[in-house]
Motif scaffolding. Structure first.
Motif, PDB file in Angstrom:
ATOM      1  N   VAL A   1       0.844  -1.201   0.000  1.00  0.00           N
ATOM      2  CA  VAL A   1       0.000   0.000   0.000  1.00  0.00           C
ATOM      3  C   VAL A   1       0.883   1.256   0.000  1.00  0.00           C
ATOM      4  O   VAL A   1       0.593   2.234  -0.703  1.00  0.00           O
ATOM      5  N   LYS A   2       1.957   1.223   0.764  1.00  0.00           N
ATOM      6  CA  LYS A   2       2.871   2.368   0.807  1.00  0.00           C
ATOM      7  C   LYS A   2       3.595   2.543  -0.528  1.00  0.00           C
ATOM      8  O   LYS A   2       3.847   3.676  -0.955  1.00  0.00           O
ATOM      9  N   ILE A   3       3.912   1.444  -1.186  1.00  0.00           N
ATOM     10  CA  ILE A   3       4.526   1.523  -2.511  1.00  0.00           C
ATOM     11  C   ILE A   3       3.553   2.153  -3.506  1.00  0.00           C
ATOM     12  O   ILE A   3       3.926   3.013  -4.311  1.00  0.00           O
ATOM     13  N   GLU A   4       2.295   1.732  -3.442  1.00  0.00           N
ATOM     14  CA  GLU A   4       1.278   2.307  -4.328  1.00  0.00           C
ATOM     15  C   GLU A   4       1.170   3.814  -4.123  1.00  0.00           C
ATOM     16  O   GLU A   4       1.098   4.591  -5.084  1.00  0.00           O
ATOM     17  N   ARG A   5       1.142   4.233  -2.860  1.00  0.00           N
ATOM     18  CA  ARG A   5       1.015   5.657  -2.560  1.00  0.00           C
ATOM     19  C   ARG A   5       2.255   6.428  -2.999  1.00  0.00           C
ATOM     20  O   ARG A   5       2.146   7.516  -3.561  1.00  0.00           O
ATOM     21  N   SER A   6       3.421   5.862  -2.773  1.00  0.00           N
ATOM     22  CA  SER A   6       4.662   6.556  -3.100  1.00  0.00           C
ATOM     23  C   SER A   6       4.818   6.775  -4.597  1.00  0.00           C
ATOM     24  O   SER A   6       5.245   7.846  -5.045  1.00  0.00           O
ATOM     25  N   PHE A   7       4.445   5.760  -5.391  1.00  0.00           N
ATOM     26  CA  PHE A   7       4.651   5.825  -6.836  1.00  0.00           C
ATOM     27  C   PHE A   7       3.365   6.098  -7.618  1.00  0.00           C
ATOM     28  O   PHE A   7       3.381   6.083  -8.850  1.00  0.00           O
ATOM     29  N   ASN A   8       2.275   6.320  -6.883  1.00  0.00           N
ATOM     30  CA  ASN A   8       0.993   6.651  -7.512  1.00  0.00           C
ATOM     31  C   ASN A   8       0.581   5.586  -8.536  1.00  0.00           C
ATOM     32  O   ASN A   8       0.258   5.884  -9.693  1.00  0.00           O
ATOM     33  N   ILE A   9       0.599   4.332  -8.091  1.00  0.00           N
ATOM     34  CA  ILE A   9       0.212   3.211  -8.950  1.00  0.00           C
ATOM     35  C   ILE A   9      -0.780   2.332  -8.192  1.00  0.00           C
ATOM     36  O   ILE A   9      -1.039   2.549  -7.004  1.00  0.00           O
ATOM     37  N   HIS A  10      -1.319   1.339  -8.886  1.00  0.00           N
ATOM     38  CA  HIS A  10      -2.226   0.376  -8.249  1.00  0.00           C
ATOM     39  C   HIS A  10      -1.731  -1.033  -8.536  1.00  0.00           C
ATOM     40  O   HIS A  10      -1.604  -1.437  -9.696  1.00  0.00           O
ATOM     41  N   LEU A  11      -1.453  -1.774  -7.470  1.00  0.00           N
ATOM     42  CA  LEU A  11      -1.008  -3.155  -7.603  1.00  0.00           C
ATOM     43  C   LEU A  11      -2.204  -4.058  -7.331  1.00  0.00           C
ATOM     44  O   LEU A  11      -2.484  -4.430  -6.192  1.00  0.00           O
ATOM     45  N   ASP A  12      -2.937  -4.417  -8.371  1.00  0.00           N
ATOM     46  CA  ASP A  12      -4.098  -5.275  -8.172  1.00  0.00           C
ATOM     47  C   ASP A  12      -3.659  -6.725  -7.986  1.00  0.00           C
ATOM     48  O   ASP A  12      -2.494  -7.077  -8.153  1.00  0.00           O
ATOM     49  N   ASP A  13      -4.615  -7.568  -7.623  1.00  0.00           N
ATOM     50  CA  ASP A  13      -4.304  -8.980  -7.364  1.00  0.00           C
ATOM     51  C   ASP A  13      -3.732  -9.675  -8.593  1.00  0.00           C
ATOM     52  O   ASP A  13      -2.878 -10.546  -8.502  1.00  0.00           O
TER      53      ASP A  13
ATOM     54  N   ILE B   1      13.897   3.399  -8.460  1.00  0.00           N
ATOM     55  CA  ILE B   1      12.681   2.755  -7.968  1.00  0.00           C
ATOM     56  C   ILE B   1      12.974   1.521  -7.124  1.00  0.00           C
ATOM     57  O   ILE B   1      12.443   1.362  -6.016  1.00  0.00           O
ATOM     58  N   SER B   2      13.809   0.626  -7.607  1.00  0.00           N
ATOM     59  CA  SER B   2      14.101  -0.595  -6.857  1.00  0.00           C
ATOM     60  C   SER B   2      14.718  -0.282  -5.500  1.00  0.00           C
ATOM     61  O   SER B   2      14.387  -0.926  -4.494  1.00  0.00           O
ATOM     62  N   GLN B   3      15.590   0.725  -5.454  1.00  0.00           N
ATOM     63  CA  GLN B   3      16.219   1.101  -4.190  1.00  0.00           C
ATOM     64  C   GLN B   3      15.191   1.651  -3.217  1.00  0.00           C
ATOM     65  O   GLN B   3      15.226   1.331  -2.016  1.00  0.00           O
ATOM     66  N   LYS B   4      14.258   2.464  -3.699  1.00  0.00           N
ATOM     67  CA  LYS B   4      13.233   3.021  -2.812  1.00  0.00           C
ATOM     68  C   LYS B   4      12.302   1.924  -2.309  1.00  0.00           C
ATOM     69  O   LYS B   4      11.854   1.961  -1.161  1.00  0.00           O
ATOM     70  N   ILE B   5      12.000   0.954  -3.150  1.00  0.00           N
ATOM     71  CA  ILE B   5      11.179  -0.178  -2.707  1.00  0.00           C
ATOM     72  C   ILE B   5      11.923  -0.951  -1.624  1.00  0.00           C
ATOM     73  O   ILE B   5      11.334  -1.339  -0.603  1.00  0.00           O
ATOM     74  N   LYS B   6      13.211  -1.166  -1.832  1.00  0.00           N
ATOM     75  CA  LYS B   6      14.021  -1.865  -0.834  1.00  0.00           C
ATOM     76  C   LYS B   6      14.010  -1.110   0.497  1.00  0.00           C
ATOM     77  O   LYS B   6      13.892  -1.708   1.572  1.00  0.00           O
ATOM     78  N   GLU B   7      14.117   0.212   0.432  1.00  0.00           N
ATOM     79  CA  GLU B   7      14.116   1.016   1.646  1.00  0.00           C
ATOM     80  C   GLU B   7      12.784   0.915   2.378  1.00  0.00           C
ATOM     81  O   GLU B   7      12.740   0.876   3.616  1.00  0.00           O
ATOM     82  N   LEU B   8      11.685   0.867   1.634  1.00  0.00           N
ATOM     83  CA  LEU B   8      10.378   0.713   2.265  1.00  0.00           C
ATOM     84  C   LEU B   8      10.260  -0.651   2.955  1.00  0.00           C
ATOM     85  O   LEU B   8       9.722  -0.754   4.053  1.00  0.00           O
ATOM     86  N   PHE B   9      10.767  -1.686   2.314  1.00  0.00           N
ATOM     87  CA  PHE B   9      10.729  -3.014   2.917  1.00  0.00           C
ATOM     88  C   PHE B   9      11.603  -3.079   4.169  1.00  0.00           C
ATOM     89  O   PHE B   9      11.184  -3.611   5.202  1.00  0.00           O
ATOM     90  N   THR B  10      12.808  -2.563   4.092  1.00  0.00           N
ATOM     91  CA  THR B  10      13.708  -2.641   5.245  1.00  0.00           C
ATOM     92  C   THR B  10      13.194  -1.803   6.411  1.00  0.00           C
ATOM     93  O   THR B  10      13.312  -2.204   7.576  1.00  0.00           O
ATOM     94  N   ALA B  11      12.603  -0.648   6.117  1.00  0.00           N
ATOM     95  CA  ALA B  11      12.144   0.243   7.180  1.00  0.00           C
ATOM     96  C   ALA B  11      10.916  -0.302   7.885  1.00  0.00           C
ATOM     97  O   ALA B  11      10.742  -0.091   9.086  1.00  0.00           O
ATOM     98  N   ASN B  12      10.059  -1.027   7.167  1.00  0.00           N
ATOM     99  CA  ASN B  12       8.778  -1.447   7.729  1.00  0.00           C
ATOM    100  C   ASN B  12       8.732  -2.909   8.165  1.00  0.00           C
ATOM    101  O   ASN B  12       7.850  -3.286   8.939  1.00  0.00           O
TER     102      ASN B  12
END
Length: 229
Positions: free
Chosen positions: A26-38, A204-215
């Motif tokens: 959800v945080k990735i979706e908000r950060s990059f303004n995208i929608h990750l559907d099922d 992008i990949s680095q920011k995703i990694k940072e979100l995963f490590t932080a949370n």
């Protein structure tokens, strides 16, 4: 299973609770303004594949300018518009406590968030306060087996205390303006770009990694492209 890396406890990616991963998505979706559907995520087995899908869904034009630098400039402009400190004071190494005095910290940060157009997620309650109310809540849950009425009162008090602590907490989550710029670039990647029609896809990949490590209490070394969910 937990693994010990650099004398700190961390989780392997494939043992993280799916609900916790869902919160990060959800945080990735908000950060990059995208929608990750099922449909997008159902066949994702590795961290690298997730990063590829996010990159694919980000439709902004690629521009290799640094997002963290742009986040800093956006924060600096908002601070200058609201607090008006000496210009030479607003530097990446400047301590946030020097810009946001404790007595009016909540009000000032609220004004800066209005100027920027999104929440900074900068403040938190004292950990001691959270621990006390958390203990009361846990004790109340156990108490339901013995004194349901008293336990219910305790649970209400603990929940209200945690809510108020979260709302009026004044502790800074990060120490410097540079730290804040990195956090903003991670949590609001598109919104902090000078031109919202562009994005640095190399980041992008680095920011995703940072979100995963932080949370998720994951060490960066765990998040290889081949790391499995």
């Amino acid at each position: 299973m937990k693994v010990n890396l650099n004398n700190t406890q961390a989780f392997n990616l494939n043992n993280v609770d799916p609900e916790d991963i869902g919160e990060v998505l959800v945080k990735i979706e908000r950060s990059f303004n995208i929608h990750l559907d099922d449909t997008s995520f159902k066949d994702v087995k590795t961290f690298g594949k997730l990063c590829d899908i996010v990159v694919e869904k980000v439709k902004q034009v690629n521009n290799e300018s640094c997002t963290t630098q742009q986040a800093f400039y956006k924060i600096r402009n908002a601070i200058n518009s609201t607090v008006s400190p000496p210009r030479e004071m607003v530097k990446p190494q400047t301590k946030l406590a020097d810009i946001f005095p404790r007595d009016n910290r909540i009000e000032v940060i609220t004004e800066i968030e209005k100027e920027m157009g999104f929440q900074l997620n900068l403040l938190q309650p004292k950990q001691g306060v959270v621990a006390v109310f958390g203990f009361v809540l846990l004790a109340s849950i156990v108490g339901f087996f013995f004194e349901p009425i008293m336990a219910a009162v305790g649970a209400i008090i603990a929940a209200a205390g945690l809510a108020l602590a979260g709302k009026f907490g004044k502790e800074l989550k990060v120490k410097t303006l540079g730290d804040l710029a990195e956090q903003v670039a991670k949590e609001h990647h598109i919104k902090c770009r000078r031109d919202a029609a562009t994005v640095n896809k190399m980041e992008i990949s680095q920011k995703i990694k940072e979100l995963f490590t932080a949370n998720l209490y994951l060490e960066p070394s765990v998040l290889t492209r081949d790391a499995k969910f």
